[in-house]
Design a protein around this motif. Structure first.
Motif, PDB file in Angstrom:
ATOM      1  N   ARG A 168      18.334 145.013  13.096  1.00  0.00           N
ATOM      2  CA  ARG A 168      17.118 144.499  13.727  1.00  0.00           C
ATOM      3  C   ARG A 168      17.425 143.299  14.609  1.00  0.00           C
ATOM      4  O   ARG A 168      16.940 143.209  15.732  1.00  0.00           O
ATOM      5  N   ASN A 219      12.445 139.175   7.220  1.00  0.00           N
ATOM      6  CA  ASN A 219      11.914 138.580   8.451  1.00  0.00           C
ATOM      7  C   ASN A 219      12.508 137.203   8.718  1.00  0.00           C
ATOM      8  O   ASN A 219      12.809 136.861   9.867  1.00  0.00           O
ATOM      9  N   LYS A 262      19.233 144.442  17.805  1.00  0.00           N
ATOM     10  CA  LYS A 262      18.311 145.085  18.742  1.00  0.00           C
ATOM     11  C   LYS A 262      17.365 144.077  19.382  1.00  0.00           C
ATOM     12  O   LYS A 262      17.111 144.135  20.588  1.00  0.00           O
ATOM     13  N   ASN A 263      16.836 143.147  18.592  1.00  0.00           N
ATOM     14  CA  ASN A 263      15.933 142.128  19.137  1.00  0.00           C
ATOM     15  C   ASN A 263      16.611 141.283  20.206  1.00  0.00           C
ATOM     16  O   ASN A 263      15.976 140.854  21.172  1.00  0.00           O
ATOM     17  N   CYS A 275      18.272 135.338  15.278  1.00  0.00           N
ATOM     18  CA  CYS A 275      17.846 135.335  16.685  1.00  0.00           C
ATOM     19  C   CYS A 275      17.755 133.911  17.232  1.00  0.00           C
ATOM     20  O   CYS A 275      18.151 133.654  18.374  1.00  0.00           O
ATOM     21  N   ARG A 287      14.744 136.380  12.046  1.00  0.00           N
ATOM     22  CA  ARG A 287      14.287 135.261  12.887  1.00  0.00           C
ATOM     23  C   ARG A 287      15.379 134.185  13.006  1.00  0.00           C
ATOM     24  O   ARG A 287      15.639 133.659  14.088  1.00  0.00           O
TER      25      ARG A 287
END
Length: 169
Positions: A123, A86, A126-127, A93, A90
């Protein structure tokens, strides 16, 4: 403006520290090194922005124990892998959002991230809504080469050695 040319170099030789009987970690890492010479130019293109953030708060999330000076039978453990996962997603991103705040994300030709884990990369991509063909990966060929992974991936992209990616030069 202080310097006109800078050499950036990184390397890792983590394989000499791995226990090759521990398949849960030994297959994840690879040795690697890279160097890039970066110069100021009047030509269009090149690096437009750079983002760096350091956060050592998770320093105990991954532990490496060296039982002897030869660094053999080293133990690498990640007691809370989901926390690391995670944090990585994060962080990627946040960096991409910061770097693309002045330009549409679709105007970026390619995205090269630290090649740590395929699920993390997927992930984050995609985010952020990044099309798969714009994400450059070498993880499947070289494993996680730690700090050298971005430079190695960039080198393979520049040389046209990434399947599905056109040489950006």
């Amino acid at each position: 403006g202080m310097h006109k040319t800078v050499l950036c170099a990184t390397s890792t030789d983590i394989s000499r520290s791995l226990d090759f009987n521990d398949y849960s970690t030994a297959i994840l890492f690879g040795d690697g090194a890279c160097a890039h010479l970066v110069s100021i130019t009047d030509e269009d293109g090149g690096f437009l922005k750079f983002y760096q953030k350091i956060d050592g708060s998770g320093c105990k999330a991954i532990t490496i124990q060296y039982p002897n000076q030869q660094r053999k039978n080293t133990t690498i453990s990640m007691p809370d892998g989901s926390k690391i996962f995670n944090f990585a997603v994060r962080s990627i991103c946040m960096a991409v959002t910061e770097l693309t705040q002045d330009i549409p994300i679709n105007d970026v030709n390619y995205f090269i991230f630290h090649q740590a884990n395929g699920r993390i990369l997927e992930r984050a991509r995609k985010n952020l809504g990044i099309p798969q063909e714009k994400e450059v990966k070498t993880l499947q060929r070289f494993g996680n080469t730690n700090e050298a992974s971005i430079g190695i991936t960039f080198d393979k992209l520049i040389k046209g050695q990434i399947e599905g990616c056109k040489n950006p030069q």
